[in-house]
Design a protein around this motif. Sequence first.
Motif, PDB file in Angstrom:
ATOM      1  N   MET A 292       0.783  -1.055  -0.187  1.00  0.00           N
ATOM      2  CA  MET A 292      -0.079   0.003   0.090  1.00  0.00           C
ATOM      3  C   MET A 292       0.785   1.197  -0.141  1.00  0.00           C
ATOM      4  N   THR A 293       0.797   2.301  -0.695  1.00  0.00           N
ATOM      5  CA  THR A 293       1.226   3.402  -1.055  1.00  0.00           C
ATOM      6  C   THR A 293       0.335   4.470  -0.780  1.00  0.00           C
ATOM      7  N   ALA A 294       0.709   5.450  -0.058  1.00  0.00           N
ATOM      8  CA  ALA A 294      -0.165   6.696   0.114  1.00  0.00           C
ATOM      9  C   ALA A 294       0.709   7.855  -0.191  1.00  0.00           C
ATOM     10  N   LEU A 295      -0.016   9.112  -0.617  1.00  0.00           N
ATOM     11  CA  LEU A 295       0.728  10.281  -1.036  1.00  0.00           C
ATOM     12  C   LEU A 295      -0.189  11.531  -0.589  1.00  0.00           C
ATOM     13  N   ASP A 296       0.313  12.417  -0.139  1.00  0.00           N
ATOM     14  CA  ASP A 296      -0.282  13.925  -0.059  1.00  0.00           C
ATOM     15  C   ASP A 296       0.127  14.696  -1.323  1.00  0.00           C
ATOM     16  N   LEU A 297      -1.008  15.443  -1.981  1.00  0.00           N
ATOM     17  CA  LEU A 297      -0.584  15.924  -3.026  1.00  0.00           C
ATOM     18  C   LEU A 297      -0.930  17.469  -3.051  1.00  0.00           C
ATOM     19  N   VAL A 298      -0.420  18.465  -3.648  1.00  0.00           N
ATOM     20  CA  VAL A 298      -0.939  19.818  -3.688  1.00  0.00           C
ATOM     21  C   VAL A 298      -0.703  19.910  -5.102  1.00  0.00           C
ATOM     22  N   VAL A 299      -1.808  20.318  -5.864  1.00  0.00           N
ATOM     23  CA  VAL A 299      -1.953  20.722  -7.467  1.00  0.00           C
ATOM     24  C   VAL A 299      -2.022  21.948  -7.498  1.00  0.00           C
ATOM     25  N   HIS A 300      -0.974  22.609  -8.567  1.00  0.00           N
ATOM     26  CA  HIS A 300      -1.173  23.940  -8.712  1.00  0.00           C
ATOM     27  C   HIS A 300      -1.620  24.199 -10.277  1.00  0.00           C
ATOM     28  N   GLY A 301      -1.973  25.506 -10.426  1.00  0.00           N
ATOM     29  CA  GLY A 301      -2.386  25.817 -11.837  1.00  0.00           C
ATOM     30  C   GLY A 301      -3.823  26.090 -11.837  1.00  0.00           C
ATOM     31  N   ARG A 302      -4.627  26.089 -13.037  1.00  0.00           N
ATOM     32  CA  ARG A 302      -5.979  26.408 -13.126  1.00  0.00           C
ATOM     33  C   ARG A 302      -6.724  24.936 -12.673  1.00  0.00           C
TER      34      ARG A 302
ATOM     35  N   THR B 212      -0.176  22.920 -13.773  1.00  0.00           N
ATOM     36  CA  THR B 212       1.027  23.266 -13.879  1.00  0.00           C
ATOM     37  C   THR B 212       2.216  22.591 -13.043  1.00  0.00           C
ATOM     38  N   ARG B 213       1.805  21.878 -11.822  1.00  0.00           N
ATOM     39  CA  ARG B 213       2.850  21.621 -10.858  1.00  0.00           C
ATOM     40  C   ARG B 213       2.278  20.630  -9.518  1.00  0.00           C
ATOM     41  N   ILE B 214       2.864  19.338  -9.432  1.00  0.00           N
ATOM     42  CA  ILE B 214       2.182  18.777  -8.411  1.00  0.00           C
ATOM     43  C   ILE B 214       3.135  18.320  -7.319  1.00  0.00           C
ATOM     44  N   GLU B 215       3.085  18.948  -6.106  1.00  0.00           N
ATOM     45  CA  GLU B 215       3.683  18.483  -5.292  1.00  0.00           C
ATOM     46  C   GLU B 215       3.333  17.204  -4.551  1.00  0.00           C
ATOM     47  N   GLN B 216       4.122  16.286  -4.102  1.00  0.00           N
ATOM     48  CA  GLN B 216       3.776  15.105  -3.656  1.00  0.00           C
ATOM     49  C   GLN B 216       4.849  14.685  -2.488  1.00  0.00           C
TER      50      GLN B 216
END
Length: 88
Positions: free
Chosen positions: A1-11, A70-74
Amino acid sequence: MTALDLVVHGRVQGVFYRDWTVRTARELGLAGWVRNEGDGTVAAHIEGEPQAVEAMVARMRDGPPRAAPTRIEQREVAATGLTGFERR
């Protein structure tokens, strides 16, 4: 099992990005949540099989038709054992 927290930038707000994320995550058998943030980004927590998580992040780089990420922080995090995927 894998887990990620993401923040998606852009429109990514006002273009059905959250609804699209819920539908896509459910299709991939992932658990977690997605929500709009006050700074115009979208935050998400996804967990599931590594291949499905990887596929989800790849799809999130494009998003629905009107979105323009435009970008995804993970950040890798511990899985919490969530079931289902919801919009917050």
